[in-house]
Design a protein around this motif. Sequence first.
Motif, PDB file in Angstrom:
ATOM      1  N   MET A 229       0.829  -1.202   0.000  1.00 31.51           N
ATOM      2  CA  MET A 229       0.000   0.000   0.000  1.00 31.51           C
ATOM      3  C   MET A 229       0.872   1.264   0.000  1.00 31.51           C
ATOM      4  O   MET A 229       0.566   2.243  -0.691  1.00 31.51           O
ATOM      5  CB  MET A 229      -0.920   0.004   1.219  1.00 31.51           C
ATOM      6  CG  MET A 229      -2.039  -1.029   1.169  1.00 31.51           C
ATOM      7  SD  MET A 229      -3.216  -0.750  -0.207  1.00 31.51           S
ATOM      8  CE  MET A 229      -2.583  -1.886  -1.444  1.00 31.51           C
ATOM      9  N   LYS A 230       1.964   1.242   0.751  1.00 28.75           N
ATOM     10  CA  LYS A 230       2.874   2.387   0.765  1.00 28.75           C
ATOM     11  C   LYS A 230       3.505   2.606  -0.605  1.00 28.75           C
ATOM     12  O   LYS A 230       3.735   3.729  -1.040  1.00 28.75           O
ATOM     13  CB  LYS A 230       3.971   2.185   1.810  1.00 28.75           C
ATOM     14  CG  LYS A 230       3.499   2.346   3.248  1.00 28.75           C
ATOM     15  CD  LYS A 230       4.657   2.155   4.220  1.00 28.75           C
ATOM     16  CE  LYS A 230       4.202   2.370   5.664  1.00 28.75           C
ATOM     17  NZ  LYS A 230       5.320   2.169   6.627  1.00 28.75           N
ATOM     18  N   GLN A 231       3.788   1.500  -1.279  1.00 28.12           N
ATOM     19  CA  GLN A 231       4.416   1.578  -2.598  1.00 28.12           C
ATOM     20  C   GLN A 231       3.395   1.785  -3.706  1.00 28.12           C
ATOM     21  O   GLN A 231       3.767   1.942  -4.869  1.00 28.12           O
ATOM     22  CB  GLN A 231       5.216   0.290  -2.872  1.00 28.12           C
ATOM     23  CG  GLN A 231       6.372   0.065  -1.918  1.00 28.12           C
ATOM     24  CD  GLN A 231       7.016  -1.303  -2.091  1.00 28.12           C
ATOM     25  OE1 GLN A 231       6.478  -2.178  -2.764  1.00 28.12           O
ATOM     26  NE2 GLN A 231       8.176  -1.482  -1.494  1.00 28.12           N
ATOM     27  N   ARG A 232       2.120   1.796  -3.337  1.00 25.69           N
ATOM     28  CA  ARG A 232       1.035   1.923  -4.319  1.00 25.69           C
ATOM     29  C   ARG A 232       1.151   0.865  -5.419  1.00 25.69           C
ATOM     30  O   ARG A 232       0.947   1.136  -6.595  1.00 25.69           O
ATOM     31  CB  ARG A 232       1.030   3.324  -4.935  1.00 25.69           C
ATOM     32  CG  ARG A 232       0.764   4.430  -3.923  1.00 25.69           C
ATOM     33  CD  ARG A 232       0.741   5.789  -4.575  1.00 25.69           C
ATOM     34  NE  ARG A 232       0.495   6.842  -3.573  1.00 25.69           N
ATOM     35  CZ  ARG A 232       0.457   8.135  -3.857  1.00 25.69           C
ATOM     36  NH1 ARG A 232       0.633   8.531  -5.126  1.00 25.69           N
ATOM     37  NH2 ARG A 232       0.240   9.021  -2.908  1.00 25.69           N
TER      38      ARG A 232
END
Length: 690
Positions: free
Chosen positions: A114-117
């Motif tokens: 999620m942080k890295q999309r």
Amino acid sequence: MSEIVMDHIMHEHHHRKNVKPDPSNSDIREKSEESHTGHQGSHEGHMLEDFLKRFWISVLLTIPILALSHMLQDMVGIGEVLRFPGDTYLSFALSTIVFFYGGKPFLNGLVREMKQRAPGMMTLIGIAISAAYLYSTLVVFVVDGQVFFWELATLVDIMLIGHYIEMKSVMGASRALEELARLMPSEAHLLQEDGSTKDIPLEELTTGTRVLVKPGEKIPADGVVVDGKSSVNESLMTGESKPVSKGKGDDVIGGSINEEGSLSIEINRTGEDSFLSQVIKLVKEAQESKSRTQDLANRAAFWLTLVALGAGAITFFAWTFFTSEDFVFALERTVTVMVIACPHALGLAVPLVVAVSTSLAAQNGFLIRNRTAFEEARSLGAVIFDKTGTLTYGEFGVTDIVTLNGQYDENELLQLAASLEQNSQHPIARGIVNAATGLMKVDEFNSITGKGIEGRVDGKRVKVVSPGFLREKDIRLPGNEFEQLSSQGKTVVFVLIEDQLTGAIALGDKIREDSRQVIEQLHSMGIQSMMLTGDNEQTAAFVANELGLDDYFAEVLPEEKAAKVKEVQHRGLKVAMTGDGVNDAPALAQADVGIAIGTGSDVAVETGDIILTQSNPKDVAAVIGLAQTTYRKMVQNLLWATGYNAFAIPLAAGVLSGFGIVLSPAVGAVLMSLSTVIVAVNARFLSLKR
């Protein structure tokens, strides 16, 4: 490949950028060994042990969770026996441990993606177990409904063991590198000026140092034999199963095993220049490189992840708003879709085949520098061979012996001629001597200027002379056999005994028996075989005819070889060039696939897409066959993974629920893991046919 395994590989990749392989350096060797043993700082071993530990603890907790499940109790008819006040709270407590402890790797992966999309498989697993846990927790404390604790626990268990199997398979495929790094001994016996020896660490070895290697010991570094004779086992480096005889002047490879006599060796390569370091470097590069097929799999996995997320959302809203089913059923369908649609098998399909094929190749003496070119080898239309040293031995030797008058057989004629020639240093003489055994003493030796030599052998006056001598003495040749030998590009010398023409010996660059076999194998694959040589037309035509080549190019200069490769490519054929990797470098670069043949420590690491450590042309067909088999395995795995998901997603969404077919999240996890195991097992069945 799963994000966990991919992260591990990327960690190793960055680590290796900062640690240069040096098998002759004991510090680095010790670090290499420490980095691959569980409790000595091994990242790989720690991850593997951690997954297995989490799995077993989760399984132990799952057993009472299953026993406390009201739904399972009702299914087997023992609900009244096992139910007690507060059993739901106990099930919640045990499931909480499984969720946070067993599910930690997947939850961390969810946050990272999620942080890295970049949503991927960890996102799917994380959402699936989170949805099951959070909803079940609400049921326990807030709302009425059906808990999913047993589905949650079994899902985590299955995911953990699936990842463990995947990681162990990938790590096992690259285990050859670890074995290579451990090949070097810890010390070497340094030869001192007074003839004594002194044991020193390997890092103290330098070029020019002389060492003693005793029977049964490993050779400490690349070098050349200066004294002694023995057999050396080089199988782990070159794939050659038979021990190789070594004597004065022969090259030896560090890490190979001296089997019989003692050898005195002068070191000529250490550290990163050594053969073993070059092999390790090439295998690492091949395993870390991405192929075209792998890129295709990664793109497919990404889009399948988006499809799965979309399918999960559609499933939830469709069952919630467009049917009479309750929220619990909609959530169950959504969880099942998220579980069963994970592109786990797809991500593993290609990387595991790559890892297995690379290790399999290395174990057989094939070093793959360019994965894309290796894949191209599956669809070759032609293989062009350099003649000297590839299709032939590259050594001047006896090819034919012709006897006349029936007075002497071939062995006797060769023995007499070789006995006379042992006093000469001419290449023709060396070729004849090397072919004979039981040499006899020579008396009255004399050189016939420009025409040959003569002497008395075993009481007989023997002459070995050129055709010019026969013309000068007006000695006529019976038949046309000698002219045929000359027309084949061979050098013919004649043997006279007591001034009578007794026979002839033809010499030339001998054709390898393996060359005939590889041409037959390539033809059976539908691949044309061609030859490049700087030799004259007659010699080239003879070799081409003997081997059954489809075409040949004679009198080609080294700088013209690349143009000849391009000429064949213009015929619409995908071309592989096979040569020694040195003077054939331009042609290797021009070819679609460059196959460099090296011997022992003379591996040309900077030329060729594929390097064969043995000078055996049969390996050309073997490596092409491996490329074809590897590609078939990749396609099989991709078809299985994508086909499985295409079938499973609508089934998980509940499209067949009207027929009573409903998949639970746990069954979805079993099917998903089964798909992964099938892909892994299929890759492990990859084999090399010789």
